[in-house]
Design a protein around this motif. Structure first.
Motif, short mmCIF file in Angstrom:
data_model
loop_
_atom_site.label_atom_id
_atom_site.label_comp_id
_atom_site.label_asym_id
_atom_site.label_seq_id
_atom_site.Cartn_x
_atom_site.Cartn_y
_atom_site.Cartn_z
N UNK A 263 84.70 36.39 -15.23
CA UNK A 263 84.09 35.77 -16.41
C UNK A 263 82.75 35.10 -16.07
N UNK A 264 81.76 35.39 -16.91
CA UNK A 264 80.42 34.82 -16.74
C UNK A 264 80.10 33.74 -17.77
N UNK A 265 80.62 33.94 -19.00
CA UNK A 265 80.24 33.03 -20.08
C UNK A 265 81.47 32.66 -20.90
N UNK A 266 81.65 31.35 -21.10
CA UNK A 266 82.78 30.83 -21.89
C UNK A 266 82.22 29.85 -22.93
N UNK A 267 82.36 30.22 -24.20
CA UNK A 267 81.86 29.36 -25.28
C UNK A 267 83.02 28.79 -26.08
N UNK A 268 83.14 27.46 -26.04
CA UNK A 268 84.21 26.76 -26.76
C UNK A 268 83.64 25.61 -27.58
N UNK A 269 82.45 25.75 -28.08
CA UNK A 269 81.81 24.67 -28.84
C UNK A 269 82.59 24.37 -30.12
N UNK A 270 82.48 23.09 -30.50
CA UNK A 270 82.99 22.61 -31.79
C UNK A 270 84.46 22.97 -32.01
N UNK A 271 85.26 22.70 -30.99
CA UNK A 271 86.71 22.81 -31.12
C UNK A 271 87.32 21.40 -31.03
N UNK A 272 88.58 21.32 -30.65
CA UNK A 272 89.27 20.03 -30.59
C UNK A 272 89.79 19.75 -29.18
N UNK A 273 89.05 20.18 -28.19
CA UNK A 273 89.46 19.98 -26.80
C UNK A 273 89.18 18.53 -26.38
N UNK A 274 90.25 17.81 -25.94
CA UNK A 274 90.12 16.39 -25.61
C UNK A 274 90.27 16.10 -24.12
N UNK A 275 90.85 17.04 -23.38
CA UNK A 275 91.06 16.79 -21.96
C UNK A 275 90.98 18.09 -21.16
N UNK A 276 90.79 17.93 -19.86
CA UNK A 276 90.68 19.07 -18.97
C UNK A 276 91.32 18.72 -17.63
N UNK A 277 92.03 19.68 -17.03
CA UNK A 277 92.64 19.45 -15.73
C UNK A 277 91.65 19.81 -14.62
N UNK A 296 77.99 29.91 -17.34
CA UNK A 296 77.72 29.43 -18.71
C UNK A 296 79.01 28.94 -19.35
N UNK A 297 79.20 27.63 -19.39
CA UNK A 297 80.36 27.03 -20.05
C UNK A 297 79.85 26.06 -21.10
N UNK A 298 80.25 26.31 -22.36
CA UNK A 298 79.81 25.46 -23.46
C UNK A 298 81.01 24.70 -24.03
N UNK A 299 80.97 23.37 -23.89
CA UNK A 299 82.01 22.51 -24.43
C UNK A 299 81.44 21.45 -25.36
N UNK A 300 80.19 21.61 -25.72
CA UNK A 300 79.57 20.62 -26.61
C UNK A 300 80.20 20.70 -28.00
N UNK A 301 80.31 19.54 -28.62
CA UNK A 301 80.95 19.48 -29.93
C UNK A 301 82.44 19.25 -29.86
N UNK A 302 82.98 19.02 -28.64
CA UNK A 302 84.39 18.71 -28.47
C UNK A 302 84.54 17.21 -28.15
#
Length: 325
Positions: A263-277, A296-302
């Protein structure tokens, strides 16, 4: 007396004849100047002799040449055998040739027929192995030619993907159903596609992502309603060729681990992710493990503070994009 009169008249007539102009004259050749008129008498005589010989050679049995107006030739056009065969070939009616049967159609010159009786390649645009059915107000997936490699049906009104919509499509590599009204997808709608690599179903109303083949390289299901239960557990684990995973705007509350190393790019913007291990991306048992591909990891908007789990990014070439406070 009568004899005397006849004698006088005879003498008168004889005198008149003798005194009149002569009908023939003798030409004195010696009177001509030989210097001015050089006539080769020998050649002249020989030419005359040839004429005489030619005339003497004619007999009554020889065909005589008539001098007159010849009749115009008959220009009536007679077509050759080859031209006639060409005309016959041109006049033969065109026989529609069958193309390989598609998913649910009988197979005709312009592709299998749709439910409305119109061939798919007349309703849509077929270029090589690509079929474009964008913005045609379709409410279902039309039957496709068997050799279809890329299928585009964006901006339509399709509400459901059935199990048989892509059955036996062994060459299909890309499906793009962007901006339809899809609410449900059959669990086995895509699993039987042996070379499927790219699936784009963004901007729909899908609540459950179906099982996908391990050959996937791009999955874009952004702007749907997947939520916390819309993904299978370890759904992407065995996709060793997966490069791009886009799940933006789906109400997802977790990162869908494990993720393949490709995997090169993971986009998860504007979801409801509150924590990460801390082992979401890295391997805590192997500190030498480096995940070079995932840049490329996008977590903005969480609602997550990335600064709380610094150990989760030590194996990454770049820190994910998101809130750090």
């Amino acid at each position: 007396m009568r004899m005397l009169v006849r004698l006088v008249l005879g003498l008168f007539v004889l005198k008149a004849v003798v005194a009149g102009p002569r009908f023939s004259r003798q030409v004195d050749l010696d009177s001509y100047d030989s210097a001015n008129y050089d006539v080769d008498l020998d050649n002249l005589n020989s030419e005359n002799q040839d004429i005489y010989d030619y005339e003497d050679g004619l007999t009554i049995d020889d065909p005589q040449i008539e001098i007159g107006t010849l009749a115009p030739p008959d220009y009536t056009y007679v077509a050759s055998v080859e031209e006639e065969e060409e005309e016959e070939e041109e006049e033969l009616p065109l026989t529609p040739q069958l193309v390989p049967q598609g998913s649910g159609g009988s197979g005709v010159l312009m592709g299998p027929n749709t439910q409305k009786g119109m061939p798919t390649c007349l309703l849509c645009t077929c270029l090589g192995g690509s079929v474009y059915c964008d913005d045609l107000k379709l409410d279902h997936v039309p039957p496709l030619p068997k050799d279809t490699t890329h299928f585009y049906a964006r901006y339509n009104r399709i509400t459901k993907i059935n199990k048989g919509d892509f059955a036996h499509m062994n060459k299909l590599k890309r499906i793009d159903l962007t901006a339809n009204e899809i609410t449900s997808v059959d669990e086995k709608a895509f699993i039987g596609l042996p070379v499927l690599e790219e699936l784009v179903i963004r901007e729909n109303h899908i609540s459950q992502l179906p099982a996908l083949p391990e050959t996937m390289s791009l999955i874009d299901a952004s702007h749907n309603n997947l939520g916390s239960k819309g993904l299978h557990r370890e759904a992407f684990k065995d996709m060793t060729s997966l490069l791009y995973l886009y799940l933006t705007d789906n109400h997802i509350d977790y990162v869908p681990v494990p993720l393949p190393d490709s995997l090169r790019s993971l986009h998860l913007q504007r979801n409801n992710i509150q924590m990460m291990h801390e082992d979401t991306f890295c391997n805590l048992k192997d500190f030498n493990y480096i995940r070079n591909a995932l840049e490329d990891i996008r977590l903005d908007g969480n609602p997550i503070n990335l600064s709380r789990t610094p150990q989760a990014y030590v194996c990454l070439p770049r820190i994910p994009i998101g809130d750090l406070v």
